[in-house]
Design a protein around this motif. Structure first.
Motif, mmCIF file in Angstrom:
data_model
loop_
_atom_site.group_PDB
_atom_site.id
_atom_site.type_symbol
_atom_site.label_atom_id
_atom_site.label_comp_id
_atom_site.label_asym_id
_atom_site.label_seq_id
_atom_site.Cartn_x
_atom_site.Cartn_y
_atom_site.Cartn_z
ATOM 1 N N ALA A 53 0.839 -1.200 0.000
ATOM 2 C CA ALA A 53 0.000 0.000 0.000
ATOM 3 C C ALA A 53 0.874 1.249 0.000
ATOM 4 O O ALA A 53 2.019 1.238 0.452
ATOM 5 C CB ALA A 53 -0.925 -0.003 1.212
ATOM 6 N N ASP A 73 -9.436 0.081 -9.442
ATOM 7 C CA ASP A 73 -9.951 0.677 -8.206
ATOM 8 C C ASP A 73 -8.929 0.568 -7.077
ATOM 9 O O ASP A 73 -8.423 -0.518 -6.789
ATOM 10 C CB ASP A 73 -11.253 -0.021 -7.802
ATOM 11 N N LYS A 74 -8.623 1.716 -6.469
ATOM 12 C CA LYS A 74 -7.712 1.806 -5.323
ATOM 13 C C LYS A 74 -6.342 1.207 -5.624
ATOM 14 O O LYS A 74 -5.668 0.685 -4.738
ATOM 15 C CB LYS A 74 -8.326 1.145 -4.093
ATOM 16 N N ASN A 75 -5.934 1.304 -6.895
ATOM 17 C CA ASN A 75 -4.597 0.823 -7.243
ATOM 18 C C ASN A 75 -3.542 1.647 -6.501
ATOM 19 O O ASN A 75 -3.600 2.876 -6.479
ATOM 20 C CB ASN A 75 -4.370 0.935 -8.749
ATOM 21 N N GLU A 77 -3.155 1.341 -3.254
ATOM 22 C CA GLU A 77 -3.570 1.388 -1.852
ATOM 23 C C GLU A 77 -3.746 -0.007 -1.249
ATOM 24 O O GLU A 77 -3.847 -0.153 -0.034
ATOM 25 C CB GLU A 77 -4.893 2.148 -1.722
ATOM 26 N N ASN A 78 -3.778 -1.021 -2.101
ATOM 27 C CA ASN A 78 -3.979 -2.395 -1.648
ATOM 28 C C ASN A 78 -2.656 -2.954 -1.132
ATOM 29 O O ASN A 78 -1.668 -3.008 -1.863
ATOM 30 C CB ASN A 78 -4.487 -3.238 -2.820
#
Length: 761
Positions: A53, A73-75, A77-78
């Motif tokens: 992240a 999506d939310k690349n 941040e995972n």
């Protein structure tokens, strides 16, 4: 300054000491999808792992642009995965490369990956039986993993007379899979089989021409039915083991081809290496017209390279080569013998080092030096998994010959070799226990640096090169008689996160009137992290980086930071901690590494920094068997606060010196009959030595007496009155000395001054 060439026998296993803040876990990449990137294209690559992240950037070992992929999506941040879009230049050579991810918690360790011009697909995973073989078209490359006690099957069509190369990359990219492959017909009958291909580090390959058109099966499994990842390449390409010649000199243009299997029809590539080239390796990839690439790498060196030419099997056919030029050759046929003739001067010394398996050739070299009459003078000594080496001092001016052959008389395109010729054997080599220094802001990270000594027995000063602004390295040293030392890198509190810095760890030693500088390698780290792979990619052997990690729960320092003591002496050291808010528990202090972390005869009476306290005093002592000299010792401090554990390392510079030295100041150096002379005895104390010193004179002339004298414990000089009798004989004494004696407990110390002259007039 003289820079040492890399020692070839160095896949060092260091003591893998890494001390930093445990709760600030570094990012790690366990795998990528796909397993390779094509040159000349922009491709999305998904990185799977942990602590990914807040990904800041993607570092690549090859030229290329990388940006966070859009539309996911939310690349970034995972914590388990991140996807980058990577644009690989078209002229990037295929082969084994590496990547790292930088986050606000630091930088990930090296992850091996490929540049490959074969199109990539994924294994479906359900193709574990012949009947469920995955249908594929060729050419292609398949990324997947074999489960334990399982197989994978692939079905593909071919034309009559079509030749295909089949290659598995697993051990070479750090997988635990030890592959075997079989080509089967649709009835399961075996047409071709391979376990270990010579030169591929345990990986498998087959080059096979299909007589009949139709569909065929490829079976892949582990030799012991174990598990592991793979990249399976199928198509028209050379299965390369090694580039030939194996090295190219800076400032030259050289034709380079690939040795291996299915390499016929390749057109050599021309490498022009600038004289200013700093990189030590270049990837090389070649393909046949309308085919795909095989790949290897060449070393870039400053030494002239000689390439053998056949025939040279007899002494009369021997290639003439200048001593000091490296020799590149290969055994084209089984039983091939290569001979080289060179001139040498009397007492000239040269070291001949074989290079094969660590660069991909399966050859096990056997070479020896003969005189002009054919008498054997020296034979290369076996050095384990590496090739032999021999250092020889030539007894007279004249011509000598070098005979080179494979130990088992094998031959073929893949049996290339290089003999590195240097003026003297390398004196030492270094290995670092970390390839990533994630330094906590305001804290330190510790690593172990290990040496293999091949001639130099003295101390080796360690330092870090190209450190980011504000980051400092401990003044560590591998002391005489030691083979390792810890070193720390310390970062300021404002050390910015999300940046990456390429650094080097080097050792410096004065040898032969020059400072020899040797960079540390990380082959041991890469081997350990990649399932004990046989040979690590040479181009990555010194890839060490630093980045910022979150601040630790505490930082600490020592006063003094250089501890001076000696045999039968002790020194006190104050450990001073600076705690972060909320970290009030005790700091447990220990010597690191726990086993053999101190010089022989040295002990440390460790003491914890108690809960709520910021200081503790420890005592470092040496017995009378301890060696004098400079050394480094390591301490680790561990603070557990709730579910968080902070660990910090410290490198202590130890100087074991004599308790005292003494000298005599004879003033005018003259004394008259019946007269007096005040002379001064001066001692220089080891800081750990504070005892009073009794002073006595030696070799005083008859008729000259000295008053008893003692240098108090808190002083370093004493005036001593010399008295001459009236009838003393005139003389000049050139060996007048003063001796100092002292005791600390049961230990006794003494020192004698250099001689001075005293004239009696």
């Amino acid at each position: 300054m003289m820079v040492s060439r890399c020692t070839r026998s160095l896949f060092l296993t260091a003591s893998f000491c890494c001390v930093s803040s445990v709760f600030a876990q570094e990012p790690v990449v366990n795998g990528t999808v796909p397993g390779a990137l094509p040159p000349g294209a922009a491709t999305a690559i998904q990185l799977n792992g942990g602590n990914l992240a807040v990904a800041k950037k993607l570092w690549l070992s090859f030229p290329g642009d990388a940006t966070l992929a859009e539309g996911i999506d939310k690349n970034g941040e995972n914590p388990a995965q991140v996807t980058y879009k990577v644009n690989v230049p078209a002229d990037t050579a295929c082969g084994i490369h590496a990547l790292r991810v930088v986050t606000d918690k630091g930088v990930s360790p090296l992850k091996l990956m490929l540049i490959d011009d074969l199109p990539s697909i994924a294994s479906v995973g359900s193709n574990v039986q012949l009947a469920s073989a995955q249908a594929i078209s060729v050419p292609t490359a398949i990324d997947g993993a074999v489960a334990g006690l399982s197989w994978q099957f692939f079905k593909f069509p071919v034309q009559a007379g079509q030749r295909l190369s089949i290659e598995v990359l697993s051990r070479r990219i750090g997988s635990s899979l030890d592959p075997i492959i079989r080509v089967l017909d649709l009835h399961g009958r075996e047409l071709a089989y391979n376990d270990d291909t010579p030169g591929l580090s345990g990986d498998s390959s087959i080059v096979y021409t299909f007589k009949d058109a139709g569909e065929y099966i490829l079976e892949l499994r582990d030799i012991k039915y174990g598990a592991g990842a793979f990249r399976l390449r199928i198509g028209d390409f050379p299965v390369a083991t090694v580039a030939y010649p194996m090295a190219v000199q800076r400032g030259t243009t050289t034709n380079v081809t690939l040795a291996g299997f299915g390499v016929d029809g390749l057109v050599p590539t021309t490498l022009s290496v600038p004289a200013t080239q700093t990189a030590e390796w270049m990837n090389v990839s070649l393909k046949r017209p309308n085919g795909f690439s095989g790949f290897s790498a060449v070393e870039i060196v400053s030494t002239p390279q000689f390439v053998e030419h056949e025939p040279n099997n007899t002494l009369e056919q021997a290639n003439k080569v200048d001593l000091g030029h490296d020799i590149n050759g290969r055994f084209e046929q089984p039983g091939d013998i290569d001979r080289f003739v060179f001139a040498a001067k009397k007492d000239q010394t040269a070291t001949f080092t074989g290079i094969t398996r660590q660069q991909g050739s399966p050859t096990d070299l056997n070479f020896r030096i003969l005189n002009k009459e054919g008498g054997q003078l020296a034979v290369a000594e076996d050095v384990g998994t590496n090739e032999g080496a021999v250092t020889f001092k030539f007894p007279a001016d004249g011509e000598y010959s070098l005979i080179v052959e494979d130990l088992n008389h094998r031959g073929g395109s893949e049996h290339a070799y290089r003999i590195e010729v240097t003026a003297a054997a390398p004196a030492f080599s270094l290995a670092a226990s970390l390839d990533t220094f994630n330094i906590p802001a305001g804290g330190s990270v510790m690593a172990t640096v290990t040496t293999i000594r091949t001639g130099h027995a003295g101390p080796i000063e360690l330092s870090a090169v190209n450190l980011p602004a504000g980051v400092t390295a401990s003044p560590s040293i591998i002391g005489a008689g030691r083979n390792d030392a810890v070193m720390t890198l310390h970062a300021p509190a404002e050390f910015p996160a999300g940046e990456l810095y390429g650094i080097s760890i080097v050792g410096t030693a004065p040898i032969g009137g020059a400072n020899v500088v040797v960079p540390a390698e990380i082959n041991g780290v890469l081997k350990a992290r990649n399932n004990n792979m046989r040979w690590t990619p040479s181009a990555l052997s010194k890839s060490i980086v630093a980045s910022s990690a979150p601040a630790p729960g505490f930082a600490w320092r020592a006063e003094p930071n250089v501890i001076v003591f000696g045999k039968d002496l002790s020194a006190k050291v104050k450990l001073i901690a600076t705690r972060a808010a909320g970290f009030e528990e005790a700091v447990a202090v220990a010597v690191t590494p726990a086993q053999n972390g101190l010089p022989a005869g040295v002990t440390v009476a460790v003491k914890n920094i108690d809960k709520g306290q910021n200081e503790a005093e420890i005592v470092i002592s040496a017995n009378n068997q301890a060696a004098l000299g400079d050394f480094t010792a390591g301490l680790s401090g561990t603070l557990k606060q709730g579910d968080k554990t902070a660990v910090q390392g410290m490198a202590l510079r130890l100087q074991l010196a004599a308790p005292m030295t003494i000298k005599l100041d004879p003033a005018a150096g003259k004394i008259t009959k019946g007269g007096e002379l005040i002379v001064k005895a001066v001692i220089e104390r080891n800081p750990a030595f504070t005892a009073p010193v009794n002073v006595t004179f030696q070799n005083l002339p008859a008729g000259i007496t000295a008053a008893a004298a003692t240098i108090p414990a808190d002083q370093s000089t004493v005036d001593v009155k010399l008295t001459a009798t009236a009838d003393v004989a005139a003389a000049t004494v050139n060996n007048l000395t003063v001796k100092g004696d002292a005791a600390v407990g049961t230990a006794k110390f003494e020192a004698t001054s250099p001689a001075v002259t005293l004239a009696v007039e």
